[in-house]
Design a protein around this motif. Structure first.
Motif, PDB file in Angstrom:
ATOM      1  N   UNK A 138      72.781  90.720  23.476  1.00  0.00           N
ATOM      2  CA  UNK A 138      73.703  91.041  24.564  1.00  0.00           C
ATOM      3  C   UNK A 138      74.638  89.863  24.858  1.00  0.00           C
ATOM      4  N   UNK A 139      74.071  88.656  24.778  1.00  0.00           N
ATOM      5  CA  UNK A 139      74.859  87.446  25.049  1.00  0.00           C
ATOM      6  C   UNK A 139      76.023  87.348  24.064  1.00  0.00           C
ATOM      7  N   UNK A 140      75.747  87.654  22.821  1.00  0.00           N
ATOM      8  CA  UNK A 140      76.787  87.584  21.788  1.00  0.00           C
ATOM      9  C   UNK A 140      77.818  88.691  21.946  1.00  0.00           C
ATOM     10  N   UNK A 141      77.348  89.916  22.178  1.00  0.00           N
ATOM     11  CA  UNK A 141      78.242  91.076  22.187  1.00  0.00           C
ATOM     12  C   UNK A 141      78.959  91.271  23.523  1.00  0.00           C
ATOM     13  N   UNK A 142      78.284  90.952  24.629  1.00  0.00           N
ATOM     14  CA  UNK A 142      78.817  91.285  25.948  1.00  0.00           C
ATOM     15  C   UNK A 142      79.242  90.066  26.750  1.00  0.00           C
ATOM     16  N   UNK A 143      79.156  88.880  26.135  1.00  0.00           N
ATOM     17  CA  UNK A 143      79.590  87.644  26.794  1.00  0.00           C
ATOM     18  C   UNK A 143      78.909  87.479  28.158  1.00  0.00           C
ATOM     19  N   UNK A 144      77.575  87.470  28.134  1.00  0.00           N
ATOM     20  CA  UNK A 144      76.821  87.300  29.377  1.00  0.00           C
ATOM     21  C   UNK A 144      76.690  85.843  29.788  1.00  0.00           C
ATOM     22  N   UNK A 145      77.361  84.963  29.057  1.00  0.00           N
ATOM     23  CA  UNK A 145      77.432  83.554  29.449  1.00  0.00           C
ATOM     24  C   UNK A 145      78.712  82.966  28.887  1.00  0.00           C
ATOM     25  N   UNK A 146      79.006  81.741  29.266  1.00  0.00           N
ATOM     26  CA  UNK A 146      80.154  81.020  28.726  1.00  0.00           C
ATOM     27  C   UNK A 146      79.868  79.525  28.897  1.00  0.00           C
ATOM     28  N   UNK A 147      80.812  78.685  28.510  1.00  0.00           N
ATOM     29  CA  UNK A 147      80.575  77.239  28.562  1.00  0.00           C
ATOM     30  C   UNK A 147      80.293  76.755  29.979  1.00  0.00           C
ATOM     31  N   UNK A 148      80.969  77.339  30.960  1.00  0.00           N
ATOM     32  CA  UNK A 148      80.776  76.917  32.351  1.00  0.00           C
ATOM     33  C   UNK A 148      79.364  77.229  32.811  1.00  0.00           C
ATOM     34  N   UNK A 149      78.898  78.454  32.548  1.00  0.00           N
ATOM     35  CA  UNK A 149      77.574  78.842  33.003  1.00  0.00           C
ATOM     36  C   UNK A 149      76.486  78.073  32.245  1.00  0.00           C
ATOM     37  N   UNK A 150      76.727  77.820  30.960  1.00  0.00           N
ATOM     38  CA  UNK A 150      75.778  77.006  30.189  1.00  0.00           C
ATOM     39  C   UNK A 150      75.708  75.588  30.738  1.00  0.00           C
ATOM     40  N   UNK A 151      76.852  75.048  31.169  1.00  0.00           N
ATOM     41  CA  UNK A 151      76.888  73.711  31.757  1.00  0.00           C
ATOM     42  C   UNK A 151      76.079  73.670  33.053  1.00  0.00           C
ATOM     43  N   UNK A 152      76.201  74.702  33.865  1.00  0.00           N
ATOM     44  CA  UNK A 152      75.441  74.760  35.121  1.00  0.00           C
ATOM     45  C   UNK A 152      73.946  74.788  34.838  1.00  0.00           C
ATOM     46  N   UNK A 153      73.548  75.559  33.849  1.00  0.00           N
ATOM     47  CA  UNK A 153      72.129  75.612  33.487  1.00  0.00           C
ATOM     48  C   UNK A 153      71.644  74.241  33.005  1.00  0.00           C
ATOM     49  N   UNK A 154      72.478  73.556  32.234  1.00  0.00           N
ATOM     50  CA  UNK A 154      72.089  72.220  31.743  1.00  0.00           C
ATOM     51  C   UNK A 154      71.970  71.234  32.905  1.00  0.00           C
ATOM     52  N   UNK A 155      72.918  71.278  33.826  1.00  0.00           N
ATOM     53  CA  UNK A 155      72.877  70.379  34.979  1.00  0.00           C
ATOM     54  C   UNK A 155      71.624  70.630  35.819  1.00  0.00           C
ATOM     55  N   UNK A 156      71.277  71.889  35.976  1.00  0.00           N
ATOM     56  CA  UNK A 156      70.076  72.253  36.735  1.00  0.00           C
ATOM     57  C   UNK A 156      68.824  71.733  36.041  1.00  0.00           C
ATOM     58  N   UNK A 157      68.787  71.898  34.734  1.00  0.00           N
ATOM     59  CA  UNK A 157      67.647  71.417  33.951  1.00  0.00           C
ATOM     60  C   UNK A 157      67.570  69.893  33.975  1.00  0.00           C
ATOM     61  N   UNK A 158      68.718  69.219  33.816  1.00  0.00           N
ATOM     62  CA  UNK A 158      68.747  67.756  33.823  1.00  0.00           C
ATOM     63  C   UNK A 158      68.298  67.185  35.166  1.00  0.00           C
ATOM     64  N   UNK A 159      68.484  67.967  36.228  1.00  0.00           N
ATOM     65  CA  UNK A 159      68.073  67.516  37.556  1.00  0.00           C
ATOM     66  C   UNK A 159      66.575  67.708  37.787  1.00  0.00           C
ATOM     67  N   UNK A 160      65.883  68.234  36.781  1.00  0.00           N
ATOM     68  CA  UNK A 160      64.438  68.421  36.879  1.00  0.00           C
ATOM     69  C   UNK A 160      64.020  69.620  37.705  1.00  0.00           C
ATOM     70  N   UNK A 161      64.934  70.543  37.908  1.00  0.00           N
ATOM     71  CA  UNK A 161      64.631  71.723  38.711  1.00  0.00           C
ATOM     72  C   UNK A 161      63.978  72.799  37.857  1.00  0.00           C
ATOM     73  N   UNK A 162      63.146  73.618  38.495  1.00  0.00           N
ATOM     74  CA  UNK A 162      62.514  74.720  37.789  1.00  0.00           C
ATOM     75  C   UNK A 162      63.572  75.689  37.279  1.00  0.00           C
ATOM     76  N   UNK A 163      63.345  76.232  36.106  1.00  0.00           N
ATOM     77  CA  UNK A 163      64.285  77.194  35.539  1.00  0.00           C
ATOM     78  C   UNK A 163      63.929  78.600  36.034  1.00  0.00           C
ATOM     79  N   UNK A 164      64.143  78.804  37.329  1.00  0.00           N
ATOM     80  CA  UNK A 164      63.776  80.082  37.948  1.00  0.00           C
ATOM     81  C   UNK A 164      64.999  80.849  38.436  1.00  0.00           C
ATOM     82  N   UNK A 165      66.192  80.436  37.974  1.00  0.00           N
ATOM     83  CA  UNK A 165      67.384  81.194  38.314  1.00  0.00           C
ATOM     84  C   UNK A 165      67.382  82.525  37.577  1.00  0.00           C
ATOM     85  N   UNK A 166      68.259  83.419  37.952  1.00  0.00           N
ATOM     86  CA  UNK A 166      68.349  84.704  37.261  1.00  0.00           C
ATOM     87  C   UNK A 166      68.737  84.464  35.803  1.00  0.00           C
ATOM     88  N   UNK A 167      68.464  85.433  34.955  1.00  0.00           N
ATOM     89  CA  UNK A 167      68.833  85.308  33.552  1.00  0.00           C
ATOM     90  C   UNK A 167      70.355  85.410  33.405  1.00  0.00           C
TER      91      UNK A 167
END
Length: 224
Positions: free
Chosen positions: A17-46
């Motif tokens: 779905x991510x490939x076909x329907x563009x359910x993410x992009x560079x901005x959203x991937x960056x936010x996920x990385x920043x959240x992970x780098x901050x040591x936060x739990x990965x409990x955000x929505x998919x």
């Protein structure tokens, strides 16, 4: 072994779905990385559910959005993207570190102006929203501590109007919602369903979901 294979399939379908329907992009991937780098739990929505929130806000033509539970701002940014130029969004986060990460993530995508990140316990901040200029919301997303879901839903209804959309995340919990012997978050989620069973102000349904985040689901309702 069968369960692991099933989970691998769920993940692969999400990636398709991510490939076909563009359910993410560079901005959203960056936010996920920043959240992970901050040591936060990965409990955000998919990723797919993040875009679902965006589309639901678009379909509701939401000009005002309330989010209870910001985390790192992933769902916040998806929802804020759906706002028109004159739209506004308030998001409440109890953890000051999470709120700071969210502010950085929101500012990095030039959404700081329409998004108000409110730090503090939601039940303390919700009664004061009117002082900040909020009265009614077109869409409300609840994704915070499950122990207060009933109170959050009550406040959501207070801040709603006819046609407002209310969404509550994590209501299935790997199917444990039907186990009345559970002693963790489940009793509080069940109390919310008990409230909805008898509340005539809202029409609602619940959807079971599978994917990269495992087996869960969300509640969706429209205020009558």
């Amino acid at each position: 072994m069968e369960a692991r294979k099933m989970e691998e399939t769920w993940k692969a379908v999400d990636e398709y779905f991510e490939e076909k329907l563009k359910t993410t992009d560079d901005i959203m991937d960056h936010i996920l990385k920043e959240t992970d780098d901050a040591g936060m739990q990965q409990i955000e929505v998919s990723k797919a559910h993040g875009k679902m929130l965006y589309l639901m806000a678009k379909m509701a033509k939401a000009k005002s959005i309330l989010e209870i539970g910001t985390l790192g701002g992933f769902s916040t940014v998806w929802l804020a993207r759906a706002l028109p130029e004159d739209g506004r969004m308030a998001t409440i986060e109890a953890d000051p570190n999470h709120a700071e990460v969210a502010r950085r993530n929101i500012a990095s995508v030039e959404l700081a102006a329409p998004v108000d990140v409110i730090e503090g316990q939601a039940l303390d901040r919700l009664p004061k929203l009117m002082e900040r200029g909020y009265s009614r919301f077109d869409l409300i997303f609840i994704d915070a501590d499950k122990e207060n879901n009933v109170e959050y839903l009550k406040w959501a209804l207070k801040f709603s109007h006819k046609g407002s959309v209310i969404i509550v995340d994590n209501v299935v919990r790997h199917g444990r919602i039907i186990d009345d012997t559970e002693t963790q978050a489940i009793p509080y989620i069940r109390q919310m369903f008990d409230m909805l069973e008898h509340d005539g102000r809202i029409e609602s349904t619940a959807i079971q979901t599978v994917g990269q985040k495992g087996y869960d689901g969300f509640l969706m309702g429209v205020v009558k």
